[in-house]
Scaffold this active site. Structure first.
Site, PDB file in Angstrom:
ATOM      1  N   THR A 116     -33.623  37.490 -36.123  1.00  0.00           N
ATOM      2  CA  THR A 116     -33.666  36.041 -36.352  1.00  0.00           C
ATOM      3  C   THR A 116     -34.269  35.315 -35.168  1.00  0.00           C
ATOM      4  OG1 THR A 116     -31.809  36.033 -37.906  1.00  0.00           O
ATOM      5  CG2 THR A 116     -32.230  33.991 -36.717  1.00  0.00           C
ATOM      6  N   GLN A 123     -37.421  45.724 -40.995  1.00  0.00           N
ATOM      7  CA  GLN A 123     -37.083  46.789 -41.939  1.00  0.00           C
ATOM      8  C   GLN A 123     -38.061  47.952 -41.891  1.00  0.00           C
ATOM      9  OE1 GLN A 123     -34.394  47.260 -43.678  1.00  0.00           O
ATOM     10  NE2 GLN A 123     -33.435  45.287 -43.298  1.00  0.00           N
ATOM     11  N   GLY A 135     -32.461  45.683 -33.132  1.00  0.00           N
ATOM     12  CA  GLY A 135     -31.749  46.887 -32.739  1.00  0.00           C
ATOM     13  C   GLY A 135     -30.748  47.412 -33.741  1.00  0.00           C
ATOM     14  N   HIS A 136     -29.996  46.511 -34.366  1.00  0.00           N
ATOM     15  CA  HIS A 136     -28.894  46.989 -35.195  1.00  0.00           C
ATOM     16  C   HIS A 136     -29.349  47.542 -36.542  1.00  0.00           C
ATOM     17  CE1 HIS A 136     -28.143  43.721 -38.258  1.00  0.00           C
ATOM     18  NE2 HIS A 136     -28.938  43.071 -37.437  1.00  0.00           N
ATOM     19  N   CYS A 153     -27.940  38.412 -45.154  1.00  0.00           N
ATOM     20  CA  CYS A 153     -28.037  37.035 -44.670  1.00  0.00           C
ATOM     21  C   CYS A 153     -27.933  36.012 -45.794  1.00  0.00           C
ATOM     22  CB  CYS A 153     -29.355  36.842 -43.919  1.00  0.00           C
ATOM     23  SG  CYS A 153     -29.462  37.856 -42.441  1.00  0.00           S
TER      24      CYS A 153
END
Length: 379
Positions: free
Chosen positions: A70, A178, A199-200, A322
Site C-alpha cells: 500500500t 502478487q 514482504g508478507h 483489503c
C-alpha cells in the site's frame, strides 16, 4: 490446518524471523547516527539494499525500503502525480487494480487529476490497443498490476512497457505484489520506472516492502523529514525489516526457480478437480499466475462456505483481503463481464510453495460436502 489464503498473507519463514530478531537485538542503533555503532547499522542497511538489488536486477540506489504494498503504490502514484502535475494531470490505470492503486487514483481525482480506467476482457486483461489510444500529451503515469490478486490474471506488462517507452515524458509503475516469486519480471531496461513489492506476500514480515525507483525518476515524497532513503521516504529506517525483506526476497526467488513447475502442476490439479464439482464455475483464466484459483458457486453465500470450511480447519477467502469485508459483489469479476450470479458467489484459493496435493484433495472433498449441505438446507 490447511491454509489456502496465501494471497492475503503468507506464513513467515522461520529463518526470516530469526534474521529480524538478530538484527533487532544486535544492531539496534540508528543508521543515521554518526558514531561507530550507527555506522555498523548503516553498513548492514546498504548490504540489504545490495542483496535486494542484485536479486531483482537493479542498482542499490534504486531500492527504497517501505512498509509494504500500500505504501509503495501510494508513494509511486501520488509521488509522480504531485511532482509532475505542471506537465500534465492525466493518469492511466485499469478497472481491476488493487484498492491501494484504485483509491490512490480516486484521491488524486479529487485534487483535479483525470484518470482513465482501462476496461478488461473476460480474462481480466487489458487491451494494448486501448492503452495506446488512452495515452495523451498530458499523460504523466501508467499504473498496472502484474498479477491480479483476486483472479490471477496476468497483464501484458512487457507490451505496456514498450508503449511507455514510446512516450519518454510519462512514467510506468507496476504493482508486482502478487507476481514476485511466482512469475519473473525484468526491470532493468524494460521501460518500467517504478515497481512495488511486499514482504508478507513472500513469507516475509508484515510492515516490510520495497519500491523500485528507476534512476532519474523524480517523486514528490509523501513523508518529509530527515531525507532517509535518498529523500524518497523520510523516517528512521526499519533496519531489521529491511534485512528480513531482502532475505525473504532471496528465498522466494530460489523457490520459484526450484518449485515453480510443481506449483503450476498443483494449480492444474486444483482446476481439473474443481471443474468436476457440481455447480462450480471457474473464473481464473488458464493463462494465469500459478498460485491463484478463483471460482464461483452460484446460488450459495461465499461467507457461509468459508465458515463451514473454517470449522474443518481449512482457510480460503472470497476476494482481496483489503476488500473482503465490504459488499459481497466482486468488482473484479464484474469488470470481467460476469453476471451477478458469479460476482456475488466467488471464492479464492491462493497457494504457496508449502501446499501439497494431499491438502488440495482434502479441501476439494470438504468443499463438495459443504456445497451439498448448503443446498440441502436451502431446499
Amino acid at each position: 490446518m490447511i491454509y489456502l489464503d496465501n494471497s492475503a498473507t503468507t506464513k513467515p519463514e522461520p529463518s526470516v524471523m530469526r534474521s529480524f530478531e538478530q538484527v533487532t537485538t544486535k544492531y539496534y542503533a540508528n543508521p543515521s547516527s554518526i558514531h561507530q555503532f550507527g555506522g555498523e547499522a548503516e553498513q548492514l542497511l546498504h548490504k540489504a539494499k545490495q542483496q535486494a538489488a542484485e536479486i531483482i536486477g537493479v542498482t542499490e540506489s534504486e531500492i527504497v525500503f517501505t512498509s509494504g504494498g500500500t505504501e509503495g503504490n501510494n508513494t509511486a502514484i501520488k509521488g509522480i502525480a504531485l511532482e509532475h502535475q505542471n506537465r500534465g494531470k492525466h493518469i492511466i490505470t485499469s478497472e481491476v487494480e488493487h484498492p491501494s492503486v484504485e483509491e490512490a487514483c480516486r484521491g488524486l481525482e479529487r485534487l483535479g487529476f483525470e484518470v482513465t480506467y482501462l476496461p478488461v476482457n473476460q480474462n481480466g486483461v487489458i487491451s494494448i490497443t486501448d492503452l495506446k489510444k488512452a495515452v495523451r500529451d498530458d499523460t504523466i503515469l501508467i499504473s498496472l498490476m502484474h498479477v491480479n490478486n483476486e483472479i490471477g490474471s496476468v497483464q501484458p506488462i512487457q507490451e505496456a512497457a514498450a508503449v511507455a517507452k514510446q512516450h519518454p515524458k510519462l512514467f510506468f509503475h507496476v504493482d508486482n505484489v502478487q507476481g514476485v516469486g511466482k512469475l519473473p519480471l525484468k526491470l532493468r531496461g524494460s521501460g518500467i520506472d517504478l515497481c512495488t513489492f511486499s514482504g508478507h506476500k513472500i513469507h516475509g514480515l508484515k510492515g516490510t516492502g520495497i519500491l523500485y525507483i528507476k534512476q532519474g525518476t523524480t517523486l514528490f515524497p509523501l513523508l518529509h523529514g530527515g531525507s532517509q532513503e535518498y529523500g524518497h521516504r523520510s523516517g528512521t529506517e526499519n533496519l531489521a525489516g529491511a534485512v528480513s525483506m531482502a532475505k525473504a526476497l532471496r528465498l522466494i526467488t530460489e523457490r520459484e526457480k526450484k518449485e515453480g513447475d510443481q506449483l503450476r502442476r498443483l494449480q492444474l490439479h486444483l482446476r481439473e478437480q474443481l471443474s468436476k464439482i457440481q455447480d462450480v464455475k471457474i473464473n481464473t483464466p488458464e493463462s494465469s499466475a500459478p498460485h491463484i484459483m478463483n471460482f464461483s458457486v452460484p446460488g450459495t453465500k461465499p461467507e457461509v462456505l468459508i465458515h463451514m470450511l473454517g470449522e474443518e480447519g481449512i482457510y480460503i477467502s472470497t476476494k482481496s483481503a483489503c476488500s473482503s469485508k465490504q459488499k459481497d459483489e466482486s468488482k473484479i469479476l464484474s469488470a470481467c463481464g460476469w453476471g451477478n450470479d458469479r460476482t456475488t458467489s466467488a471464492l479464492r484459493v491462493s497457494l504457496s510453495y508449502d501446499n501439497t496435493r494431499e491438502e488440495i484433495d482434502t479441501f476439494l472433498s470438504a468443499l463438495d460436502r459443504s456445497i451439498r449441505q448448503f443446498k440441502e438446507v436451502m431446499e
